[in-house]
Design a protein around this motif. Structure first.
Motif, mmCIF file in Angstrom:
data_model
loop_
_atom_site.group_PDB
_atom_site.id
_atom_site.type_symbol
_atom_site.label_atom_id
_atom_site.label_comp_id
_atom_site.label_asym_id
_atom_site.label_seq_id
_atom_site.Cartn_x
_atom_site.Cartn_y
_atom_site.Cartn_z
ATOM 1 N N THR A 1 9.161 21.366 106.374
ATOM 2 C CA THR A 1 9.623 21.296 104.994
ATOM 3 C C THR A 1 8.474 20.822 104.118
ATOM 4 N N ALA A 2 8.616 20.987 102.809
ATOM 5 C CA ALA A 2 7.514 20.682 101.895
ATOM 6 C C ALA A 2 7.656 19.347 101.184
ATOM 7 N N GLN A 3 8.868 18.937 100.892
ATOM 8 C CA GLN A 3 9.077 17.782 100.048
ATOM 9 C C GLN A 3 8.481 16.507 100.651
ATOM 10 N N GLY A 4 7.636 15.852 99.869
ATOM 11 C CA GLY A 4 7.104 14.554 100.270
ATOM 12 C C GLY A 4 6.073 14.581 101.374
ATOM 13 N N ARG A 5 5.550 15.743 101.716
ATOM 14 C CA ARG A 5 4.594 15.825 102.829
ATOM 15 C C ARG A 5 3.219 15.313 102.400
ATOM 16 N N ARG A 6 2.594 14.587 103.281
ATOM 17 C CA ARG A 6 1.252 14.050 103.062
ATOM 18 C C ARG A 6 0.274 14.812 103.946
ATOM 19 N N ARG A 7 -0.744 15.395 103.339
ATOM 20 C CA ARG A 7 -1.757 16.049 104.156
ATOM 21 C C ARG A 7 -2.650 14.978 104.788
ATOM 22 N N ILE A 8 -3.161 15.306 105.954
ATOM 23 C CA ILE A 8 -4.053 14.415 106.700
ATOM 24 C C ILE A 8 -5.422 15.081 106.661
ATOM 25 N N PRO A 9 -6.220 14.804 105.622
ATOM 26 C CA PRO A 9 -7.401 15.637 105.355
ATOM 27 C C PRO A 9 -8.615 15.220 106.171
ATOM 28 N N ALA A 10 -9.525 16.181 106.306
ATOM 29 C CA ALA A 10 -10.772 15.921 107.027
ATOM 30 C C ALA A 10 -11.597 14.831 106.362
ATOM 31 N N GLN A 11 -11.439 14.661 105.031
ATOM 32 C CA GLN A 11 -12.208 13.627 104.334
ATOM 33 C C GLN A 11 -11.855 12.228 104.837
ATOM 34 N N GLU A 12 -10.644 12.065 105.369
ATOM 35 C CA GLU A 12 -10.199 10.753 105.837
ATOM 36 C C GLU A 12 -10.000 10.702 107.342
ATOM 37 N N TYR A 13 -9.803 11.847 107.967
ATOM 38 C CA TYR A 13 -9.542 11.916 109.406
ATOM 39 C C TYR A 13 -10.503 12.949 109.986
ATOM 40 N N GLY A 14 -11.695 12.501 110.340
ATOM 41 C CA GLY A 14 -12.793 13.408 110.608
ATOM 42 C C GLY A 14 -13.009 13.826 112.045
ATOM 43 N N THR A 15 -12.093 13.483 112.955
ATOM 44 C CA THR A 15 -12.165 13.992 114.318
ATOM 45 C C THR A 15 -10.777 14.446 114.727
ATOM 46 N N LEU A 16 -10.706 15.259 115.769
ATOM 47 C CA LEU A 16 -9.434 15.842 116.167
ATOM 48 C C LEU A 16 -8.439 14.777 116.605
ATOM 49 N N SER A 17 -8.890 13.783 117.333
ATOM 50 C CA SER A 17 -7.974 12.718 117.754
ATOM 51 C C SER A 17 -7.434 11.955 116.550
ATOM 52 N N LEU A 18 -8.258 11.781 115.505
ATOM 53 C CA LEU A 18 -7.779 11.122 114.294
ATOM 54 C C LEU A 18 -6.754 11.991 113.566
ATOM 55 N N LEU A 19 -6.952 13.309 113.570
ATOM 56 C CA LEU A 19 -5.969 14.203 112.964
ATOM 57 C C LEU A 19 -4.622 14.043 113.665
#
Length: 850
Positions: A460-478
């Motif tokens: 769903t779309a409402q209230g979703r937070r993206r987990i961007p590469a600028q803040e989560y820069g490795t796959l395990s962090l994603l």
């Protein structure tokens, strides 16, 4: 990159000066305002580098996103400059970061400084010549000698080559000002990025103020395709768009700080009708009403312009209905139904008989337990480094490609908070259960050694937070970020190969699918890598189209060089939950764009499932193709264990004339297992025929008129060009008057490999010229293959004698034995038109994912 509210309202052409009472109405909190003012001062005193650059980039990231939410123009390169510092490991100085601070500071302190820009917006027709003017009105900041304008090109917009040397020639660019005291000189400025050389700096045209001074209210007009001295105008791109970019940059004072101006909504439409294609549901029930869409298209697969011819619609070869001329380019026949089960095929012909096309096959069943829904989980627009608006993206998916579902998965490294809000809103505006479902998503865009590109989709779309590469820069962090902010059952992560995902890692609750095909190439090896590492994943394909054309688009020279892939979801309804659950449960298969109907079971278990352990394994299936079936191949643990050829005339050993397929094939597996895939291989040159006459030659998958070519220059010579990347490309030859000793000599020109996400351990190579001789007397059992060794690879050219009118509906079965738990099986289908489909795997015994 389109970065203001004018992205949505296409009619807005220019930036009007905006005033803010900063003391009372500041868009920043007092604490953030203090940090921003300190940042502005700091970059003037000390360049950003190392840890200092990262610290500043975090402040700039928060500033930029807050600024974007005001709806004002955001500089096109701002997000990527920040991403280069925050997301990627880039030691040393960060001049792009400091330039972004300075540019945003101008907009922050004086919104009217960059003035206004308007343009001739059209509409214009693809691949014609036109004259387009962009007129800039100087704002509150003067442009002094040494400053001026940089006239750039979007790296995907294939305009004619800009030139300023021949006023009487095509594509001539001129500049003029309302200020009679101002004179301009020509220069070149090296630009890297979406408006220059995408991976390395390329010189772009600049007009510097040589004398005089441009002040507030002065105008400057740049004319693209100036015809004053007799030129034909500017050659326009071959793809339609609602916002074709002609980017302009300002340099106020010769300092080299380039300030971008808003992209104007120049509209490019399709051309005259050259083809027709139909779209229908793949599975319907007896008596169930359904729709058939008939789309008139030009030679580049754009929606065609009027006049639209009348069509005769055929069903299984018999006249079925008429569509009158001069209607819409897309006609929809509603309320159709069938009273008997079976396979039905629609085809179309213009009433003058010059244009013909087909639709995908329809399987009619009494009580279908599973439907097949077609979609695209990976595509881009001008919100990132692509072209077009988000609305255009959605309309194309729903109306032009007739998709059941889509994800506008914009690159996070080019996305701000305002744009994320637009994508969320579009999901709500365009989705309708039972008709069309848009899923919110984005592409986590990171270098392959940090984890590689992954598309992230939300239920769903409402209230979703993206987990961007600028803040989560490795796959395990994603993975961790997604788990921290979302329930795993509401997330689907899909890695892809051309900036290859790290197949050594997989979160089984988040990452059920792997993208093995897109316009970047065919990457079956990528899916096998995940499976061989023990990950339980299914297969899907997508477009990765960057022109707001998801699901159905023409390939272009460069990285996106083939047609759009499609993901088939096997579900019981076209609803948000049913489709999302199908992705999470691996009820999927992948195709290179053709809507083949594929069903595979193993001991009764469907694709994407794990069946109970048994030594006896019975594999059954059926494929209903869009063209004659070439081969069916069953793979076990990544190795081919069974194959049947339905196309080759295995009994032929004579030298009779008729049809032959000349097939080119290259591998896309990377040289190093953790690298990006090998690039596209060009096949360019000539075919010299001796002892026979060539009466016809046709490319089977030649959809790119600027990259594919085949021409019979005379009865014994053919000039051709095509390319492959993990697949085949075929030319159908018709030979006559075949004599003893007949042969084909394929002479290949020297050419360099190409493609996006270039390999790092073995970069694209210059492929030397080669000559391959194919003697018809050596064609045994319908096939003659010659290998071409190349730096660890063996590419192939095959001459094949096909059966005329091969089967398009094939059922198959085989028995296999095994004593190992956890064996996996999947099926690959190839067609005579070089299209491919891959089933998701079925596992036998062992433990499922945890």
């Amino acid at each position: 990159m389109i970065t203001s509210r004018s992205r949505i309202a296409v009619a807005v052409l220019a930036l009007a000066p905006v005033s803010f009472a900063w003391a009372d109405d500041d868009y920043l909190t007092p604490e953030m305002r203090a940090k921003v003012e300190d940042l502005k001062a700091a970059v003037e005193n000390e360049p950003s580098a190392g840890a200092l650059a990262k610290e500043r980039a975090r402040i700039l990231w928060d500033w930029l996103n807050a600024y974007s939410l005001t709806g004002r123009y955001v500089p096109v390169n701002a997000t990527s400059a920040i991403s280069s510092t925050l997301a990627y490991e880039r030691p040393g100085a960060s001049p792009a970061l400091d330039a972004t601070v300075r540019e945003l500071a101008i907009l922050d302190a004086d919104p009217g400084a960059i003035g206004t820009l308007v343009a001739d917006t059209g509409p214009f027709e693809v691949r014609t010549h036109a004259t387009i003017r962009q007129t800039y009105t100087v704002g509150t900041r003067d442009i002094v000698p040494g400053g001026g304008f940089v006239v750039t090109r979007h790296f995907m917009a294939n305009f004619g080559r800009f030139q300023t040397d021949e006023p009487a020639g095509d594509n001539y660019i001129s500049i003029a000002s309302s200020n009679p005291d101002v004179r301009f000189s020509r220069a070149a400025v090296a630009i890297r990025g979406m408006h220059g050389g995408f991976r390395r700096a390329t010189e772009m045209l600049a007009f510097h103020v040589a004398s005089g001074r441009l002040g507030e209210g002065d105008t400057v007009t740049i004319t693209y395709g100036d015809t004053t001295d007799g030129g034909a105008g500017l050659l326009l791109p071959n793809f339609s768009s609602d916002r074709m970019p002609l980017p302009l940059y300002l340099d106020f004072d010769g300092s080299g700080l380039l300030v971008s101006l808003p992209i104007q909504p120049i509209v490019i439409t399709g051309s005259t009708v050259a083809g027709v294609h139909g779209f229908a549901p793949s599975v319907v029930a007896v008596g169930e009403p359904f729709e058939l869409a008939v789309r008139a298209e030009d030679r580049y697969i754009n929606r065609a312009k009027a006049p639209i011819p009348g069509w005769v619609v055929y069903l299984n070869g018999e006249a079925f209905a008429d569509i009158e001329r001069d209607g819409d380019a897309i006609s929809v026949l509603r309320g159709l139904s069938f009273d008997e089960p079976g396979v039905y095929r629609f085809s179309f012909r213009s009433k003058d008989g010059t244009i013909a096309g087909v639709a995908n096959p329809i399987l009619v069943e009494e009580n279908p337990t599973r439907r097949i829904y077609w979609g695209d989980t990976h595509g881009h627009s001008g919100f990132a480094e692509g072209i077009g608006t988000p609305d255009r993206f959605m309309v194309w998916a729903r109306d032009d490609a007739r998709l059941d579902y889509v994800t506008h998965s914009e690159h996070d490294i080019w996305m701000d908070d305002f744009e994320w809000n637009v994508l969320q809103d579009n999901v709500r505006r365009y989705s309708k259960d039972g008709e069309f479902i848009a899923f919110l998503g984005y592409e986590w865009t990171i270098q392959n050694w940090q984890g590689g590109h992954h598309n992230v989709l939300f239920r769903t779309a409402q209230g979703r937070r993206r987990i961007p590469a600028q803040e989560y820069g490795t796959l395990s962090l994603l993975y961790q970020g997604l788990r921290d902010h979302h329930e795993p059952e509401d997330v689907v992560v899909i890695p892809h190969a051309h900036q290859s995902g790290d197949y050594r890692l997989n979160d089984p609750s988040l990452e059920p699918l792997v993208e093995i095909m897109s316009q970047h190439g065919n990457f079956e090896w990528f899916g096998r890598m995940y499976l061989n590492h023990g990950h339980e994943v299914g297969f899907i394909a997508a477009s990765d189209n960057h022109l707001s054309q998801p699901g159905y688009s023409s390939p272009r020279p460069g990285g996106l060089a083939q047609g759009a892939g499609l993901g088939a979801l096997r579900a019981n309804a076209r609803t948000r939950d049913a489709l999302f659950d199908a992705m999470r449960s691996l009820a999927t298969y992948a195709t290179t764009g053709d809507r083949m109907i594929l069903d595979v079971t193993l001991n009764g278990g469907e694709m994407g499932t794990r069946v109970a352990f048994a030594e006896e394994r019975r594999i059954e299936g059926r494929v209903i193709g869009t063209a004659p079936i070439h081969t069916l191949t069953v793979l076990k643990n990544g190795e081919e264990i069974w194959q049947r050829d339905y196309l080759t005339d295995l009994a032929v050993r004579n030298l009779d004339g008729g049809e032959f397929l000349l097939v080119f094939e290259s591998d896309s597996t990377p040289f190093h297992p953790n690298d990006n895939p090998r690039g596209w291989r060009w096949w360019r040159g000539t075919v010299e025929v001796a002892g026979a006459m060539v009466t016809a030659a046709q490319g089977m998958d030649f959809h790119n008129s600027t990259g594919h070519r085949v021409e019979v220059t005379d009865g014994t010579n053919i000039a051709f060009a095509t390319y492959t990347r993990g697949d085949t490309s075929s030319i159908k030859l018709t030979l006559d008057d075949v004599r003893r000793g007949a042969m084909l000599t394929v002479k290949l020109d020297e050419a360099r490999e190409f493609g996006g996400g270039p390999p790092r351990f073995k970069p694209h190579r210059l492929v030397p010229p080669a000559e391959v001789v194919l003697e018809l007397r050596n064609v045994e059992h319908g096939v003659l293959t010659r290998g071409i060794p190349l730096d660890g690879y063996v590419d192939r050219i095959t001459l094949r004698r096909p059966i005329t009118d091969g089967p398009m509906d094939v059922a198959f079965e085989l028995n296999d034995r095994g004593v190992r738990h956890g064996d996996y099986y999947f099926v690959r289908v190839t067609q005579a038109n070089d299209a491919i489909a891959w089933s998701s795997p079925i596992w036998v015994g062992g433990f499922g994912k945890r």
